[in-house]
Motif scaffolding. Structure first.
Motif, short mmCIF file in Angstrom:
data_model
loop_
_atom_site.label_atom_id
_atom_site.label_comp_id
_atom_site.label_asym_id
_atom_site.label_seq_id
_atom_site.Cartn_x
_atom_site.Cartn_y
_atom_site.Cartn_z
N ASN A 110 -1.50 -1.68 -6.36
CA ASN A 110 -2.75 -1.22 -5.76
C ASN A 110 -3.40 -2.37 -5.00
O ASN A 110 -4.17 -3.15 -5.57
CB ASN A 110 -3.71 -0.69 -6.83
CG ASN A 110 -4.93 -0.02 -6.23
OD1 ASN A 110 -5.13 -0.04 -5.02
ND2 ASN A 110 -5.74 0.58 -7.07
N LYS A 123 0.83 -1.21 0.00
CA LYS A 123 0.00 0.00 0.00
C LYS A 123 0.86 1.26 0.00
O LYS A 123 0.61 2.21 -0.76
CB LYS A 123 -0.90 0.00 1.24
CG LYS A 123 -1.76 1.24 1.39
CD LYS A 123 -2.48 1.25 2.72
CE LYS A 123 -1.50 1.52 3.87
NZ LYS A 123 -2.22 1.74 5.15
N LEU A 143 -5.27 5.73 -1.04
CA LEU A 143 -4.62 4.45 -0.92
C LEU A 143 -3.82 4.35 0.37
O LEU A 143 -3.80 3.30 1.05
CB LEU A 143 -3.70 4.21 -2.12
CG LEU A 143 -2.96 2.86 -2.16
CD1 LEU A 143 -3.94 1.70 -2.10
CD2 LEU A 143 -2.11 2.77 -3.42
N GLY A 170 2.56 1.72 -3.38
CA GLY A 170 1.60 2.19 -4.37
C GLY A 170 1.24 3.65 -4.17
O GLY A 170 1.14 4.41 -5.14
#
Length: 206
Positions: free
Chosen positions: A122, A76, A200, A79
């Motif tokens: 992702n 995470k 995100l 990303g």
């Protein structure tokens, strides 16, 4: 799989494909700036990212993200940083535009790798599949293979949709290059990427 289950998954996939996300913005941005070929290169990267998730599901590795929260956090964070970096470069290009480009064809490796990394980094995509797929494939020994095949559905549909986005964005980009509109487009895309990076970064492994 029953026909009604496959139809339900296909309809769900259509909704997923039509929901704007980093893949759509990335393809649109590259097509607007570099033409149809650059946009389609980004589509190819996104599609390869879909094969990545198919492989993870087929070999049963997709659930690792939920078993090991630390791994989810690492993916995470990577990303989010990558999306933020893409957004920063777009905003910087909007504020300080580069010199006029030559007539040489744009390199296609950059949009391809950006499409691949944007998809593969992702983990929210992985969590979506983990949450939904068991309702369609069950928990038997064939579930991972069935899940991998179902994951292919939204990416096949998405490839056609994103190709259409690339053609439309390329046409709009040609018109925008004759004015200052391209700088605004890049700025808006940059801010959107930074916003997606923030979302995100705040995502939880649930």
């Amino acid at each position: 799989m029953a026909d009604h289950s496959l139809l339900a998954w296909t309809l769900l996939s259509v909704g997923l494909v039509l929901t704007p996300g980093p893949d759509t913005m990335l393809v649109a941005g590259h097509a607007a700036r570099g033409g149809v070929r650059a946009g389609l290169a980004a589509v190819s990267g996104v599609a390869l990212g879909g094969l990545w998730y198919m492989a993870l599901c087929g070999f049963g590795f997709l659930a690792v993200l939920t078993v090991f929260p630390a791994l989810f956090t690492v993916v995470k964070t990577a990303g989010a940083i990558y999306l933020a970096w893409l957004g920063y470069k777009l905003i910087r290009g909007a504020v300080r535009p580069a010199p006029a480009a030559t007539t040489a064809a744009p390199a296609l490796g950059k949009p391809f790798w950006q499409g691949l990394l944007t998809t593969a980094l992702n983990p929210k995509v992985a969590l979506f599949f983990l949450a939904i797929l068991p309702q369609f494939v069950g928990t038997g020994p064939e579930a991972p293979l069935k899940g991998a095949l179902l994951i292919a559905v939204p990416y096949v549909l998405g490839a056609f949709w994103l190709a259409g986005v690339a053609f439309v964005a390329a046409r709009a980009g040609r018109a925008a290059k004759q004015s200052s509109a391209m700088r605004w487009i890049e700025g808006v895309l940059g801010v959107a990427f930074v916003g997606l990076a923030g979302r995100l970064a705040l995502a939880r492994n649930t």
